[in-house]
Design an enzyme around this catalytic site. Structure first.
Site, PDB file in Angstrom:
ATOM      1  N   HIS A  47      25.870   2.613   2.753  1.00 43.69           N
ATOM      2  CA  HIS A  47      26.996   3.381   3.269  1.00 43.69           C
ATOM      3  C   HIS A  47      28.302   2.859   2.652  1.00 43.69           C
ATOM      4  O   HIS A  47      28.324   1.802   2.017  1.00 43.69           O
ATOM      5  CB  HIS A  47      27.066   3.304   4.799  1.00 43.69           C
TER       6      HIS A  47
HETATM    7  P1  TYD Z   1      24.016  -0.341  10.354  1.00 43.71           P
HETATM    8  O1  TYD Z   1      25.410   0.056  10.028  1.00 43.71           O
HETATM    9  O2  TYD Z   1      22.944   0.645  10.016  1.00 43.71           O
HETATM   10  O3  TYD Z   1      23.667  -1.715   9.671  1.00 43.71           O
HETATM   11  P2  TYD Z   1      23.806  -2.152   8.128  1.00 43.71           P
HETATM   12  O4  TYD Z   1      24.676  -1.156   7.481  1.00 43.71           O
HETATM   13  O5  TYD Z   1      24.497  -3.434   8.154  1.00 43.71           O
HETATM   14  O6  TYD Z   1      22.457  -2.219   7.546  1.00 43.71           O
HETATM   15  O7  TYD Z   1      23.980  -0.694  11.911  1.00 43.71           O
HETATM   16  C1  TYD Z   1      22.779  -0.754  12.627  1.00 43.71           C
HETATM   17  C2  TYD Z   1      23.053  -0.351  14.057  1.00 43.71           C
HETATM   18  O8  TYD Z   1      23.917  -1.289  14.681  1.00 43.71           O
HETATM   19  C3  TYD Z   1      23.711   1.009  14.178  1.00 43.71           C
HETATM   20  O9  TYD Z   1      23.097   1.683  15.271  1.00 43.71           O
HETATM   21  C4  TYD Z   1      25.143   0.709  14.539  1.00 43.71           C
HETATM   22  C5  TYD Z   1      25.058  -0.638  15.254  1.00 43.71           C
HETATM   23  N1  TYD Z   1      26.225  -1.468  15.038  1.00 43.71           N
HETATM   24  C6  TYD Z   1      27.072  -1.725  16.111  1.00 43.71           C
HETATM   25  O10 TYD Z   1      26.864  -1.259  17.242  1.00 43.71           O
HETATM   26  N2  TYD Z   1      28.164  -2.536  15.916  1.00 43.71           N
HETATM   27  C7  TYD Z   1      28.434  -3.089  14.705  1.00 43.71           C
HETATM   28  O11 TYD Z   1      29.444  -3.833  14.575  1.00 43.71           O
HETATM   29  C8  TYD Z   1      27.574  -2.789  13.595  1.00 43.71           C
HETATM   30  C9  TYD Z   1      27.844  -3.345  12.254  1.00 43.71           C
HETATM   31  C10 TYD Z   1      26.477  -1.974  13.818  1.00 43.71           C
END
Ligand code: TYD
Length: 192
Positions: free
Chosen positions: A109
């Protein structure tokens, strides 16, 4: 634009710039244990962030590696990441990724406004940075080396070692609407 240029001059006056894996590495010239004024570098990046977030124009080359201050003694090592000092923004949120299964990937992303700094505090992983025109892969595997990712740059992380822990320092609280999670939408946004 003029402000970013003058900030860039101020930054270059205070810091030594080197390149690793094609990314800018900012190193302190002075004694590493002294409290240092990193304000000019912070302003440089903040200037970019403001201008480039609007223009959706931050590039892979704007992302850079930062060598964090480390205090080493017989008891072990201690690495420091102070907001607006070592890290070029005020830190509003910290989270960490770990127990990533073999072959697993994270990220995938971009953010519209968020600045992030990534550190492999244990183990290592690859980061792919993509600004819609340039795509670059680098490896983080040193707890003293931090990667600053600007708003508008797509990132993917993979090739995690079994014990890898990725600490993320973020400039804002979690905001789902700040994410661009679809690569095609990201490309359209970049060109808008
Ligand atoms: P995601 O953005 O998919 O993780 P990454 O990009 O680091 O692989 O996040 C995974 C899940 O965690 C998603 O449901 C959103 C949640 N999340 C939060 O609630 N708070 C946060 O600060 C972050 C980074 C993610």
């Amino acid at each position: 634009m003029e402000r970013a240029r003058s900030n860039r001059r101020a930054c270059n006056a205070q810091t030594a710039i080197a390149w690793i894996d094609g990314l800018r590495l900012t190193m302190r010239k002075q004694n590493r244990l002294k409290p240092l004024n990193f304000r000019s570098n912070y302003e440089l990046v903040r200037g970019y962030g403001e201008e480039l977030a609007v223009a959706s124009a931050a590039t892979v080359d704007d992302c850079g590696l930062i060598t964090l201050r480390t205090v080493e003694d017989p008891r072990g090592s201690l690495t420091i990441a102070e907001g607006e000092q070592d890290i070029p923004f005020s830190i509003r949120r910290v989270y960490y990724l770990y127990d990533v299964p073999q072959g697993g990937a994270r990220g995938g992303h971009a953010h519209r406004n968020l600045h992030q700094v990534l550190v492999a505090v244990t183990g290592g992983f690859d980061v792919v940075l993509d600004d819609g025109a340039v795509r670059r892969r680098l490896r983080l595997q040193d707890p003293r080396t931090a990667l600053h990712i600007l708003p508008g740059v797509w990132r993917e992380m993979d090739r995690f070692t079994e014990n890898a822990v990725c600490v993320v320092l973020a400039s804002e609280l979690y905001e789902a609407s700040d994410y661009l999670r679809d690569y095609q939408e990201f490309l359209v946004w970049r060109r808008s």
